[in-house]
Motif scaffolding. Structure first.
Motif, PDB file in Angstrom:
ATOM      1  N   GLU A 109      11.536 -67.540 -18.964  1.00 10.57           N
ATOM      2  CA  GLU A 109      10.399 -68.147 -18.777  1.00 10.57           C
ATOM      3  C   GLU A 109       9.519 -68.298 -19.512  1.00 10.57           C
ATOM      4  OE1 GLU A 109       9.842 -70.302 -16.336  1.00 10.57           O
ATOM      5  OE2 GLU A 109      11.895 -69.465 -16.229  1.00 10.57           O
ATOM      6  N   HIS A 110       9.607 -66.873 -20.502  1.00 14.24           N
ATOM      7  CA  HIS A 110       8.901 -66.777 -21.662  1.00 14.24           C
ATOM      8  C   HIS A 110       9.247 -67.676 -23.217  1.00 14.24           C
ATOM      9  CE1 HIS A 110       6.807 -64.106 -20.466  1.00 14.24           C
ATOM     10  NE2 HIS A 110       5.718 -63.762 -20.524  1.00 14.24           N
ATOM     11  N   LEU A 111      10.790 -67.855 -23.472  1.00 13.50           N
ATOM     12  CA  LEU A 111      11.301 -68.955 -23.774  1.00 13.50           C
ATOM     13  C   LEU A 111      11.192 -70.108 -23.505  1.00 13.50           C
ATOM     14  CD1 LEU A 111      14.636 -66.710 -24.526  1.00 13.50           C
ATOM     15  CD2 LEU A 111      12.575 -67.266 -26.336  1.00 13.50           C
ATOM     16  N   ALA A 112      11.103 -70.748 -22.355  1.00 19.90           N
ATOM     17  CA  ALA A 112      10.359 -72.141 -21.930  1.00 19.90           C
ATOM     18  C   ALA A 112       9.100 -72.486 -22.279  1.00 19.90           C
ATOM     19  CB  ALA A 112      10.869 -71.991 -20.368  1.00 19.90           C
ATOM     20  N   ALA A 113       8.323 -71.284 -22.625  1.00 18.58           N
ATOM     21  CA  ALA A 113       6.459 -71.393 -22.693  1.00 18.58           C
ATOM     22  C   ALA A 113       6.957 -71.459 -24.463  1.00 18.58           C
ATOM     23  CB  ALA A 113       5.246 -70.678 -21.913  1.00 18.58           C
ATOM     24  N   ILE A 114       7.298 -71.099 -25.494  1.00 21.11           N
ATOM     25  CA  ILE A 114       7.645 -70.674 -26.845  1.00 21.11           C
ATOM     26  C   ILE A 114       8.523 -72.129 -27.472  1.00 21.11           C
ATOM     27  CG2 ILE A 114       8.755 -69.922 -28.221  1.00 21.11           C
ATOM     28  CD1 ILE A 114       8.785 -67.618 -27.219  1.00 21.11           C
ATOM     29  N   ALA A 115       8.997 -72.860 -26.368  1.00 25.15           N
ATOM     30  CA  ALA A 115       9.976 -74.284 -26.191  1.00 25.15           C
ATOM     31  C   ALA A 115       8.666 -75.161 -25.817  1.00 25.15           C
ATOM     32  CB  ALA A 115      10.625 -74.265 -25.639  1.00 25.15           C
ATOM     33  N   MET A 169       4.977 -65.977 -35.237  1.00 26.71           N
ATOM     34  CA  MET A 169       6.157 -63.999 -34.970  1.00 26.71           C
ATOM     35  C   MET A 169       6.262 -64.121 -33.675  1.00 26.71           C
ATOM     36  SD  MET A 169       7.964 -61.490 -36.913  1.00 26.71           S
ATOM     37  CE  MET A 169       8.729 -62.503 -38.192  1.00 26.71           C
ATOM     38  N   VAL A 170       6.432 -64.162 -32.522  1.00 24.65           N
ATOM     39  CA  VAL A 170       6.066 -63.249 -31.833  1.00 24.65           C
ATOM     40  C   VAL A 170       6.967 -61.860 -32.178  1.00 24.65           C
ATOM     41  CG1 VAL A 170       6.304 -63.594 -29.373  1.00 24.65           C
ATOM     42  CG2 VAL A 170       6.553 -65.541 -30.316  1.00 24.65           C
ATOM     43  N   THR A 171       6.378 -61.062 -32.179  1.00 20.66           N
ATOM     44  CA  THR A 171       6.751 -59.443 -31.734  1.00 20.66           C
ATOM     45  C   THR A 171       7.137 -58.495 -30.823  1.00 20.66           C
ATOM     46  OG1 THR A 171       4.355 -58.613 -32.709  1.00 20.66           O
ATOM     47  CG2 THR A 171       5.936 -59.850 -35.145  1.00 20.66           C
ATOM     48  N   GLU A 172       7.161 -58.461 -30.292  1.00 22.47           N
ATOM     49  CA  GLU A 172       7.066 -58.029 -28.684  1.00 22.47           C
ATOM     50  C   GLU A 172       6.796 -58.942 -27.514  1.00 22.47           C
ATOM     51  OE1 GLU A 172       4.966 -53.670 -27.322  1.00 22.47           O
ATOM     52  OE2 GLU A 172       4.878 -54.011 -29.630  1.00 22.47           O
ATOM     53  N   ASN A 173       8.110 -58.812 -26.921  1.00 23.38           N
ATOM     54  CA  ASN A 173       7.352 -59.470 -25.480  1.00 23.38           C
ATOM     55  C   ASN A 173       8.693 -59.113 -24.859  1.00 23.38           C
ATOM     56  OD1 ASN A 173       8.817 -62.431 -23.574  1.00 23.38           O
ATOM     57  ND2 ASN A 173       6.750 -61.799 -24.100  1.00 23.38           N
ATOM     58  N   GLY A 174       8.763 -58.284 -23.297  1.00 22.83           N
ATOM     59  CA  GLY A 174       9.205 -57.876 -22.984  1.00 22.83           C
ATOM     60  C   GLY A 174       8.500 -56.958 -21.112  1.00 22.83           C
ATOM     61  N   VAL A 175       9.616 -56.100 -20.759  1.00 25.65           N
ATOM     62  CA  VAL A 175       9.071 -55.989 -19.181  1.00 25.65           C
ATOM     63  C   VAL A 175       9.871 -54.853 -19.087  1.00 25.65           C
ATOM     64  CG1 VAL A 175      10.695 -57.335 -18.098  1.00 25.65           C
ATOM     65  CG2 VAL A 175       8.610 -56.014 -16.854  1.00 25.65           C
ATOM     66  N   ALA A 176       8.838 -53.992 -18.826  1.00 26.16           N
ATOM     67  CA  ALA A 176       9.568 -52.101 -18.449  1.00 26.16           C
ATOM     68  C   ALA A 176      10.253 -52.391 -16.543  1.00 26.16           C
ATOM     69  CB  ALA A 176       8.009 -51.240 -17.967  1.00 26.16           C
ATOM     70  N   PHE A 188      12.247 -50.476 -20.818  1.00 23.02           N
ATOM     71  CA  PHE A 188      12.235 -52.053 -21.644  1.00 23.02           C
ATOM     72  C   PHE A 188      13.136 -52.947 -22.291  1.00 23.02           C
ATOM     73  CE2 PHE A 188       7.802 -50.833 -22.349  1.00 23.02           C
ATOM     74  CZ  PHE A 188       6.701 -51.738 -21.427  1.00 23.02           C
ATOM     75  N   GLY A 189      14.824 -51.527 -21.759  1.00 14.17           N
ATOM     76  CA  GLY A 189      15.442 -51.637 -22.767  1.00 14.17           C
ATOM     77  C   GLY A 189      17.005 -52.759 -22.431  1.00 14.17           C
ATOM     78  N   LEU A 190      16.760 -53.774 -23.588  1.00 13.22           N
ATOM     79  CA  LEU A 190      18.689 -54.954 -22.552  1.00 13.22           C
ATOM     80  C   LEU A 190      19.462 -53.383 -22.816  1.00 13.22           C
ATOM     81  CD1 LEU A 190      18.218 -56.952 -25.227  1.00 13.22           C
ATOM     82  CD2 LEU A 190      17.049 -57.736 -22.907  1.00 13.22           C
ATOM     83  N   TYR A 191      19.787 -52.597 -22.608  1.00 14.83           N
ATOM     84  CA  TYR A 191      20.464 -51.361 -22.760  1.00 14.83           C
ATOM     85  C   TYR A 191      19.870 -50.285 -22.441  1.00 14.83           C
ATOM     86  CZ  TYR A 191      24.539 -54.079 -25.712  1.00 14.83           C
ATOM     87  OH  TYR A 191      24.797 -55.143 -26.256  1.00 14.83           O
ATOM     88  N   ALA A 192      20.047 -50.247 -21.317  1.00 12.31           N
ATOM     89  CA  ALA A 192      19.738 -48.413 -20.747  1.00 12.31           C
ATOM     90  C   ALA A 192      20.875 -47.115 -21.334  1.00 12.31           C
ATOM     91  CB  ALA A 192      20.449 -48.573 -19.843  1.00 12.31           C
ATOM     92  N   VAL A 193      19.861 -46.180 -20.985  1.00 14.27           N
ATOM     93  CA  VAL A 193      20.194 -45.220 -22.261  1.00 14.27           C
ATOM     94  C   VAL A 193      20.203 -43.560 -21.287  1.00 14.27           C
ATOM     95  CG1 VAL A 193      19.540 -43.406 -24.822  1.00 14.27           C
ATOM     96  CG2 VAL A 193      18.718 -46.109 -24.571  1.00 14.27           C
ATOM     97  N   ASP A 194      21.097 -43.513 -21.290  1.00 17.34           N
ATOM     98  CA  ASP A 194      21.037 -42.120 -20.890  1.00 17.34           C
ATOM     99  C   ASP A 194      21.047 -40.439 -21.779  1.00 17.34           C
ATOM    100  OD1 ASP A 194      22.055 -39.621 -18.691  1.00 17.34           O
ATOM    101  OD2 ASP A 194      24.373 -40.232 -18.922  1.00 17.34           O
ATOM    102  N   THR A 216       8.035 -68.837 -36.048  1.00 12.76           N
ATOM    103  CA  THR A 216       9.402 -68.804 -37.028  1.00 12.76           C
ATOM    104  C   THR A 216      10.438 -67.756 -36.442  1.00 12.76           C
ATOM    105  OG1 THR A 216       8.052 -66.548 -37.828  1.00 12.76           O
ATOM    106  CG2 THR A 216       7.895 -69.402 -39.091  1.00 12.76           C
ATOM    107  N   ALA A 217      10.315 -66.906 -35.232  1.00 10.07           N
ATOM    108  CA  ALA A 217      10.644 -65.566 -35.104  1.00 10.07           C
ATOM    109  C   ALA A 217      10.509 -65.096 -33.626  1.00 10.07           C
ATOM    110  CB  ALA A 217      11.081 -64.519 -35.622  1.00 10.07           C
ATOM    111  N   TYR A 218      11.688 -64.842 -32.958  1.00  9.93           N
ATOM    112  CA  TYR A 218      11.026 -63.954 -31.705  1.00  9.93           C
ATOM    113  C   TYR A 218      11.448 -62.559 -31.402  1.00  9.93           C
ATOM    114  CZ  TYR A 218      10.633 -63.089 -25.788  1.00  9.93           C
ATOM    115  OH  TYR A 218      11.016 -62.675 -25.084  1.00  9.93           O
ATOM    116  N   ILE A 219      11.319 -61.632 -31.208  1.00  7.45           N
ATOM    117  CA  ILE A 219      11.745 -60.380 -31.282  1.00  7.45           C
ATOM    118  C   ILE A 219      11.368 -60.274 -29.693  1.00  7.45           C
ATOM    119  CG2 ILE A 219      12.028 -57.754 -31.862  1.00  7.45           C
ATOM    120  CD1 ILE A 219      10.439 -59.354 -34.565  1.00  7.45           C
ATOM    121  N   HIS A 220      12.696 -59.846 -28.800  1.00  7.12           N
ATOM    122  CA  HIS A 220      12.406 -59.297 -27.692  1.00  7.12           C
ATOM    123  C   HIS A 220      12.819 -57.599 -27.466  1.00  7.12           C
ATOM    124  CE1 HIS A 220      13.164 -58.837 -23.076  1.00  7.12           C
ATOM    125  NE2 HIS A 220      13.992 -57.661 -23.546  1.00  7.12           N
ATOM    126  N   TRP A 221      10.697 -57.337 -26.503  1.00  8.10           N
ATOM    127  CA  TRP A 221      10.655 -55.588 -26.693  1.00  8.10           C
ATOM    128  C   TRP A 221      11.842 -55.286 -25.154  1.00  8.10           C
ATOM    129  CZ3 TRP A 221       9.169 -52.456 -30.378  1.00  8.10           C
ATOM    130  CH2 TRP A 221       8.949 -50.853 -30.224  1.00  8.10           C
TER     131      TRP A 221
END
Length: 215
Positions: free
Chosen positions: A21-27, A1-8, A58-64, A37-42
């Motif tokens: 690109e990281h999902l391509a490497a996982i494939a 399981m990839v538990t934390e993968n992301g970029v600020a 780091f978010g897919l969603y920005a927080v105000d 078994t799983a991939y969790i984006h950070w």
């Protein structure tokens, strides 16, 4: 399981390509027998980092954080990640578009939440340039042969045409070599990406690039 993968990346310029690109490497790792078994984006929304506080985004969603209800707003990468999650597939078009965005902003500046030497977190970001030439894409597609078709890379074996899957299994060597090759590829891809995104000698730039996949 990839538990934390992301970029600020408050600009969301790097994140789409970082994801594809990281999902391509996982494939590729899956194709040579690694049981991912799983991939969790950070992470789903901007968070508080132990070393750097609220500065890195780091978010897919920005927080105000100036609003009483901490309003969330989807960055474009959130829509990309949703598309990939629904289809279990990274398309060639998605990868090309994501990388074209990186190239289009080469030489420009972005907010960075670490000191120049990488040793101290910052309360307020400083502008630092995007790389003007680094290419940190995952390019070894042969390792992902079982998961390739003309439309892109499959992230689940049940999405791969049976004939393609069977041909790939027949062509691979003993499972142990698949494990070793996949691990080496994943580590190399993660390190190349981290270096291209601005790590320097000395302490790792923890606040900017999270743990690479499969490490």
């Amino acid at each position: 399981m990839v538990t934390e993968n992301g970029v600020a990346d408050s600009t969301d310029i790097l994140r789409p390509a970082f994801i594809t690109e990281h999902l391509a490497a996982i494939a590729a790792a899956i194709a040579v027998g690694i049981d991912v078994t799983a991939y969790i984006h950070w992470t789903i929304s901007d968070n508080w980092e132990w070393a750097d506080g609220y500065c890195p985004k780091f978010g897919l969603y920005a927080v105000d954080r100036s609003s009483d209800d901490l309003k969330r707003k989807a960055r474009p990468s959130a829509n990309l990640y949703a598309e990939i999650s629904r289809s279990h597939k990274v398309t060639s078009e998605q990868r090309e578009a994501a990388w074209a965005q990186v190239v289009a902003h080469r030489g420009e500046s972005r907010p960075f939440c670490r000191s120049t030497d990488g040793k101290e977190g910052l309360d307020e970001p400083r502008l630092r340039p995007f790389s003007s030439s680094a290419d940190w894409r995952f390019l070894n597609e042969k390792r992902a042969a079982a998961h390739l078709d003309t439309g892109g890379i499959f992230l689940r074996t049940d999405g791969v045409p049976a004939a393609t899957r069977a041909a790939s299994v027949a062509s691979h060597g003993p499972p142990i070599w698949g494990l070793v090759a996949g691990a080496v590829l994943a580590v190399a891809s993660g390190l190349a990406t981290a270096n291209a995104l601005g790590r320097r000698r000395g302490r790792r730039d923890v606040g900017e690039v999270a743990t690479p996949p499969l490490v």
